[in-house]
Design an enzyme around this catalytic site. Structure first.
Site, PDB file in Angstrom:
ATOM      1  CD  GLU A   1      -1.543  -2.489   1.449  1.00 31.96           C
ATOM      2  OE1 GLU A   1      -0.411  -2.604   1.978  1.00 31.96           O
ATOM      3  OE2 GLU A   1      -2.266  -3.472   1.191  1.00 31.96           O
TER       4      GLU A   1
ATOM      5  CG  PHE B   1      -5.897  -4.684   4.396  1.00 29.04           C
ATOM      6  CD1 PHE B   1      -5.550  -5.111   5.683  1.00 29.04           C
ATOM      7  CD2 PHE B   1      -6.707  -5.505   3.637  1.00 29.04           C
ATOM      8  CE1 PHE B   1      -6.010  -6.326   6.176  1.00 29.04           C
ATOM      9  CE2 PHE B   1      -7.180  -6.723   4.132  1.00 29.04           C
ATOM     10  CZ  PHE B   1      -6.828  -7.131   5.407  1.00 29.04           C
TER      11      PHE B   1
ATOM     12  CG  HIS C   1     -11.445  -7.570   6.420  1.00 31.82           C
ATOM     13  ND1 HIS C   1     -10.541  -8.286   7.162  1.00 31.82           N
ATOM     14  CD2 HIS C   1     -11.191  -7.868   5.120  1.00 31.82           C
ATOM     15  CE1 HIS C   1      -9.793  -9.020   6.346  1.00 31.82           C
ATOM     16  NE2 HIS C   1     -10.160  -8.775   5.110  1.00 31.82           N
TER      17      HIS C   1
END
Lengths: 329, 357
Positions: free
Chosen positions: A63, A89, A132
Site C-alpha cells: 500500500e 489495509f 476489515h
C-alpha cells in the site's frame, strides 16, 4: 442530456471511474486486484478491458508503494485514483499520506499539486473479520492538506467521486462498504459541487441528527420511526468531513435547538467529538440541551457475532433523542 | 520466471577507474570519461566542497538551522546530476543539497528549508528536482511514479533516485525497488553508502553481501562503484541511465563513500567512531585524486567556488521578513473556510501586537 439509471453505490462508483477515464486521458486507476478481477467489491469491474492495462492496472501488494507511486504520477501530469482494499489495509500507506500526499502542495508553495484520489472501503456492518471494518476517518481528517469525503447514497457516490478526481487537491474517498449494494435512481450529469457541502436529507423541526457515510441511513430510519411517534427529526448528511460545512450544520441545529451526532467510529477524540465542539461553539445560545453522541464504543471493532451490539442503531439513536431535555418529559 | 540471477549481480569489488593516488586503474573494464568531462567534474567538485563547508560555517553563525553535509561525498553528488539530460528528474534526500545545486537549483533556494523556512525553496518543475525528502526512502516510490508516468506517455525521461545506506532498511526502499522492477520504470537508484546512519554503522543495517546485491531479489541489475572516484561514477551511472532510457528497466548502483563529518552540526561523531577511521578516508578524497590525475592545480577553479560561496553568504545573511499569512495559503488549492478564519485571527493578533508596541 442527463441520463437516469438505477444503480447500486458500487455501480455508481464504477460509472464515475469509467466516465472520468473517458473524459480525461490523464486519469489512471490502480491498486490490488483492480484489474481483471475488478476489485474485491467490483468497483473497478470492466475498466481494464475497456481502457487497457496502462489506464487500469494491478500493482504489487504494497500500500505504501501504491500511494507513493501515485504521488510521483500526480507530480508528473497524471490524476491517479488508487484503491486501498480495506480500511485497515491502508495503514502501511499512512506515512506517504500524512508526510507527502498532504504536504506536497504546501512544501512547494503551491508549485506541485497532487490531484489524486485514495479510495478506501471503510466501516463495518458486513460481518467482516478483524482488520476489515475499521472506521479510520479520524486519522485522515486530523491531517491538514487532505480532503476527506464519504457518500451515503449512490447519487452522491457518483458526483463526489467525479468531483474528487477532478479536484487539484488530494482526496481521501471513504466508501461505506455496507452501502455498496444499496440501489437508487442516479442522475449521471453535471451536478452542483458537493465537496465541502453538507446536505439536509430530511426536514424536521424538533431535533437534528448529524451523520455521515454509513450512519446516514440509520439516522433516516430513526427519523422515520420518530415521525410515527410524533417527533419531527431533521437529518443532515455531511458528505464532506474536510472541508467541513459549518454553515449548513450550524443553521440546521439552530433551526431545531437540539442535536444528536450519529457516527460509527469510536467516539473518543473523533469526528463526532469535533462536530459537537464546533456546533456548541456556534449554536450555544440556540441549544435547549447538550448535544448527544451515538457512536461506536471505544473498543477494537468487534467480530461478526457482536457487531450489532457495537454499531449505532435506531433504538440507541432514539434513546439519545429522548435524552435531549424535552419539556414534556 | 528465470532462475538465472548472474546477470543481475554486481562486480566483486567496486568499479574504480582512478585510484586514490590519482593513477588510472589498469584493466578496469571501462573507458575513462574524456578529459573535458573530467575537468568539468573537477570544477564542480571544488565548488561542491566549498558549498558544503560554507553551509556548515553558516550553521555555526546561526544563519542555517541545520546542515547535513555531503563533505567527502561530492563525487556522488556531482556525478548523479551530470549524467542526466534536461528532461530527466533528480530525487534528492536531505544530504543531497549539492546534487540539487549541480542540477541547476540556486544554492540559496536549495538551503531554504535548512534555513528554517516552511517550504522547499525551489520550483521542482524548473530543473526537474523534487523537493528533498527527510523521511528516509519515502521519495523513492515518488521517483518510480514520475518515471512510470513518463513511460506511459512515451517520453524518454530517466529518474535518478538518491538514498543512503540507512534508507535501504526502510520498507519504502523495498516497495520502490519492487514496483520499479515490475513496472519496468526507468529509474536509477543510487545508494550513497557512507557507512553510517547517524551513529549506526552499516554492519548493524544489513547482512547482505553488499547493498548492490539487494537488486537480485527484485530482478534489478546491481553495480558497485568507488564513490570517491568521479570518473568511475560518471561511467557507471552513465551506463545505468542509458540502460534505463533504452527500456531495460530500473538499475541499482551502490557507491562506496564515507561521511567525513558528523551527521549534522547537532551530532557528535566522537561518541561512536574513532578519528583514525575518518583519517583513513582522507587519503581517498575525490578532489585530490582527480586533480592529481589531471595534473591540475585546484586553484584554477577557486574563483568560481568562491563566487558561489559569496552568493550563498549574501543570500543567507539577508534577513527575510516572515509572511505568516502564507502559512495558510498553500495547504489546499483554495483555503477552506476554517483556514480563512484562522488566517484572519492570526493577522488580527499580529496587527494588535504591532499597534500596542
Amino acid at each position: 442530456m442527463t441520463a437516469h439509471e438505477k444503480l447500486s453505490m458500487a455501480q455508481a462508483l464504477n460509472r464515475a471511474l469509467r466516465d472520468s477515464l473517458s473524459d480525461d486521458p490523464t486519469v489512471v486507476v490502480f491498486g490490488e486486484d483492480v484489474g481483471p478481477l475488478g476489485g474485491v467489491f467490483r468497483v473497478t469491474d470492466g475498466l481494464t478491458a475497456e481502457f487497457g492495462e496502462d489506464r487500469c492496472f494491478d500493482t504489487p501488494l504494497a500500500e505504501s508503494g501504491i500511494v507513493g507511486v501515485a504521488v510521483g504520477m500526480a507530480m508528473n501530469g497524471m490524476r491517479p485514483v488508487v484503491e486501498m482494499q480495506f480500511d485497515a489495509f491502508a495503514y502501511p500507506a499512512f506515512e506517504q499520506i500524512v508526510s507527502h500526499v498532504a504536504k506536497m502542495r504546501n512544501r512547494t508553495r503551491g508549485k506541485v499539486a497532487l490531484p489524486m484520489v485514495i479510495r478506501i472501503p471503510y466501516a463495518g456492518g458486513i460481518g467482516g473479520v478483524e482488520h476489515h471494518c475499521d472506521s479510520s476517518e479520524a486519522y485522515y481528517v486530523h491531517t491538514p492538506g487532505l480532503h476527506v469525503v464519504t457518500p451515503s447514497t449512490p447519487a452522491d457516490a457518483y458526483t463526489l467521486l467525479r468531483e474528487s478526481i477532478a479536484s487539484d487537491d488530494p482526496v481521501v474517498f471513504l466508501e461505506p462498504k455496507k452501502l455498496y449494494w444499496t440501489k437508487e435512481e442516479v442522475e449521471l450529469g453535471v451536478k452542483p459541487p458537493s465537496i465541502g457541502r453538507a446536505v439536509v436529507r430530511r426536514e424536521g423541526t424538533d431535533a437534528t441528527l448529524i451523520a455521515y457515510g454509513p450512519s446516514v441511513p440509520i439516522a433516516l430510519e430513526a427519523a422515520e420511526v420518530a415521525d410515527r411517534e410524533g417527533r419531527s427529526l431533521q437529518v443532515v448528511d455531511l458528505r464532506s468531513i474536510v472541508p467541513f460545512d459549518d454553515e449548513t450544520v450550524a443553521a440546521a441545529v439552530r433551526s431545531t435547538g437540539r442535536a444528536v451526532v450519529v457516527a460509527e467510529a469510536a467516539g473518543f477524540a473523533s469526528v463526532s467529538s469535533e462536530i459537537v465542539a464546533r456546533v456548541t461553539e456556534r449554536c450555544f445560545h440556540s441549544l435547549a440541551a447538550p448535544i448527544r453522541r451515538v457512536t461506536g464504543f471505544d473498543i477494537p471493532y468487534p467480530p461478526p457475532k457482536y457487531e450489532h451490539l457495537h454499531l449505532p442503531g435506531v433504538d440507541r439513536v432514539l434513546d439519545a433523542v429522548d435524552d435531549l431535555q424535552w419539556e414534556d418529559s | 520466471m528465470t532462475g538465472d540471477a548472474d546477470h543481475l549481480l554486481p562486480s566483486d569489488s567496486p568499479v574504480t577507474l582512478i585510484d586514490a593516488n590519482g593513477h588510472p586503474v589498469a584493466d578496469a573494464g571501462r573507458a575513462l570519461p574524456d578529459e573535458a568531462a573530467l575537468r568539468r567534474a573537477l570544477a564542480s567538485l571544488i565548488t561542491a566542497r566549498r558549498l558544503n563547508d560554507q553551509a556548515y560555517a553558516l550553521v555555526r553563525q546561526g544563519r542555517l538551522a541545520v546542515y547535513p553535509s555531503s563533505h567527502g561525498q561530492e563525487a556522488c553528488q556531482v556525478a548523479a546530476a551530470q549524467v542526466l539530460d534536461e528532461g530527466d528528474w533528480l530525487f534528492p534526500t536531505y544530504r543531497d543539497t549539492v546534487a540539487a545545486v549541480e542540477r541547476g537549483v540556486d544554492p540559496v533556494e536549495a538551503l531554504t528549508l535548512l534555513k528554517g523556512d516552511w517550504h522547499c525553496g525551489w520550483d521542482p518543475y524548473e530543473h526537474r528536482v523534487a523537493p528533498h525528502a527527510t523521511p528516509l526512502a519515502t521519495q523513492l516510490p515518488h521517483a518510480v511514479g514520475v518515471a512510470h508516468a513518463a513511460r506511459l506517455r512515451g517520453e524518454p525521461t530517466v529518474v535518478m533516485a538518491l538514498c543512503g545506506d540507512g534508507g535501504t532498511s526502510e520498507g519504502d526502499f523495498h516497495e520502490a525497488m519492487n514496483f520499479a522492477a515490475v513496472l519496468k520504470a526507468p529509474v536509477v537508484f543510487l545508494i550513497q553508502n557512507n557507512e553510517y546512519a547517524i551513529s549506526v554503522p552499516l554492519a548493524r543495517q544489513t547482512a547482505a553481501p553488499s547493498l548492490a546485491h539487494k537488486g537480485v531479489g527484485y530482478g534489478i541489475p546491481g553495480e558497485r562503484v568507488d564513490g570517491n572516484d568521479v570518473a568511475a561514477l560518471l561511467s557507471v551511472l552513465d551506463s545505468a541511465v542509458a540502460k534505463a532510457r533504452a527500456g531495460e528497466g530500473p538499475q541499482l548502483v551502490e557507491a562506496h563513500t564515507y561521511r567525513m563529518q558528523a551527521h549534522t552540526n547537532a551530532d557528535d561523531a566522537t561518541r561512536y567512531r574513532d578519528a583514525a577511521d575518518v583519517d583513513a578516508w582522507v587519503g581517498r578524497d575525490p578532489i585530490t585524486r582527480l586533480s592529481a590525475y589531471l595534473s591540475i592545480d585546484e586553484s584554477a577553479f577557486r574563483a568560481e567556488a568562491e563566487r558561489v560561496a559569496e552568493h550563498v553568504r549574501d543570500g543567507l545573511n539577508r534577513d527575510v521578513e516572515p509572511e505568516p499569512a502564507l502559512l495558510f495559503e498553500h495547504v489546499y488549492a483554495r483555503p477552506t473556510p476554517q483556514l480563512r478564519e484562522q488566517a484572519a485571527q492570526l493577522a488580527d493578533e499580529i496587527e494588535r501586537e504591532v499597534a500596542s508596541r
